[in-house]
Design a protein around this motif. Sequence first.
Motif, PDB file in Angstrom:
ATOM      1  N   ALA A  58       0.833  -1.204   0.000  1.00 58.98           N
ATOM      2  CA  ALA A  58       0.000   0.000   0.000  1.00 58.98           C
ATOM      3  C   ALA A  58       0.867   1.253   0.000  1.00 58.98           C
ATOM      4  N   THR A  59       0.254   2.369  -0.421  1.00 60.83           N
ATOM      5  CA  THR A  59       0.936   3.653  -0.450  1.00 60.83           C
ATOM      6  C   THR A  59       0.033   4.714   0.154  1.00 60.83           C
TER       7      THR A  59
ATOM      8  N   GLY B 123      -6.062  -1.643   2.983  1.00 59.14           N
ATOM      9  CA  GLY B 123      -5.814  -2.992   2.501  1.00 59.14           C
ATOM     10  C   GLY B 123      -4.653  -3.117   1.539  1.00 59.14           C
ATOM     11  N   ARG B 124      -4.411  -4.343   1.107  1.00 64.56           N
ATOM     12  CA  ARG B 124      -3.280  -4.669   0.240  1.00 64.56           C
ATOM     13  C   ARG B 124      -3.365  -3.908  -1.081  1.00 64.56           C
TER      14      ARG B 124
ATOM     15  N   ASN C 173      -6.586  -3.040  -3.450  1.00 65.80           N
ATOM     16  CA  ASN C 173      -6.441  -2.340  -4.726  1.00 65.80           C
ATOM     17  C   ASN C 173      -7.439  -1.203  -4.930  1.00 65.80           C
ATOM     18  N   ALA C 174      -8.000  -0.667  -3.866  1.00 64.82           N
ATOM     19  CA  ALA C 174      -8.816   0.542  -4.007  1.00 64.82           C
ATOM     20  C   ALA C 174      -7.909   1.742  -4.280  1.00 64.82           C
ATOM     21  N   TYR C 175      -8.437   2.711  -5.023  1.00 64.02           N
ATOM     22  CA  TYR C 175      -7.683   3.919  -5.359  1.00 64.02           C
ATOM     23  C   TYR C 175      -8.456   5.133  -4.864  1.00 64.02           C
TER      24      TYR C 175
ATOM     25  N   PRO D  39     -13.029  -3.872  -2.742  1.00 63.81           N
ATOM     26  CA  PRO D  39     -11.870  -4.029  -3.630  1.00 63.81           C
ATOM     27  C   PRO D  39     -12.088  -3.411  -5.012  1.00 63.81           C
ATOM     28  N   GLY D  40     -11.012  -2.832  -5.545  1.00 63.98           N
ATOM     29  CA  GLY D  40     -11.024  -2.354  -6.916  1.00 63.98           C
ATOM     30  C   GLY D  40     -11.806  -1.090  -7.167  1.00 63.98           C
TER      31      GLY D  40
END
Length: 238
Positions: A101-102, A116-117, A136-138, A153-154
Amino acid sequence: MDASTTIIGQNSVIESDVELGSNCVIGHHVIIKSGTRVGANVRIGDHNVLGAMPMRAHQSALRTSKYQSHLTIGDHCLIGNGTVLYNGCTLGTRVMVADLATVRERTSVGESTIVGRGVAIENDCTIGSRCKLETNAYITAYSVLEDFVFIAPGVTTSNDNFAGRTKDRHKYYKGVTVLRGGRIGAGATVLPGKTIGADAMLAAGSVLTHNIPARELWAGVPAKYLRMVPEDQWLDNQ
């Protein structure tokens, strides 16, 4: 740094002016940049960069500030492997940031929130307490997520209605807002500046082009009102 109660893995680099609380566990090949503040009982996985300095391309529309405050990690946080936490972000107590994650500069994450991851949280965001941001959420820059928000997710969010064209776009950048207890289903897309009301729900795979009032369920492409969120799902009834 209280080295007597902290475990530091092999090949880790801790620069000067780092404050490290007691009873921490730091993995292998971790870089902790100058100015970073780490609370007590924090676990940091392998191959992390903590306190990374922001970069800005010459053509970037990113607003910058000359001064970046330090990275602050609260007590009892869990940091996974391969994460990057930027200088100028703040994690509250008991935050979990999973592998890869960032979290960017000038962003705060409230207590007991799960990042999350592979989640990316861009600059200048405010993330509340007890949120859950799944794999992988943005979360685009300049967004606000209040407490108890759920992001599946996503999920993709955006902040530029002009998609990088025209100089006027600089005046209109705006992230998304999700009010207390709002939820977004897997793979949904939220367009710039849109608000999801308290306890509202955007269904999986939807594209949101309008604001959602509190406690309404919207679905579709583009998303439209479907029905009210059942009372047994309201946050206050949990």
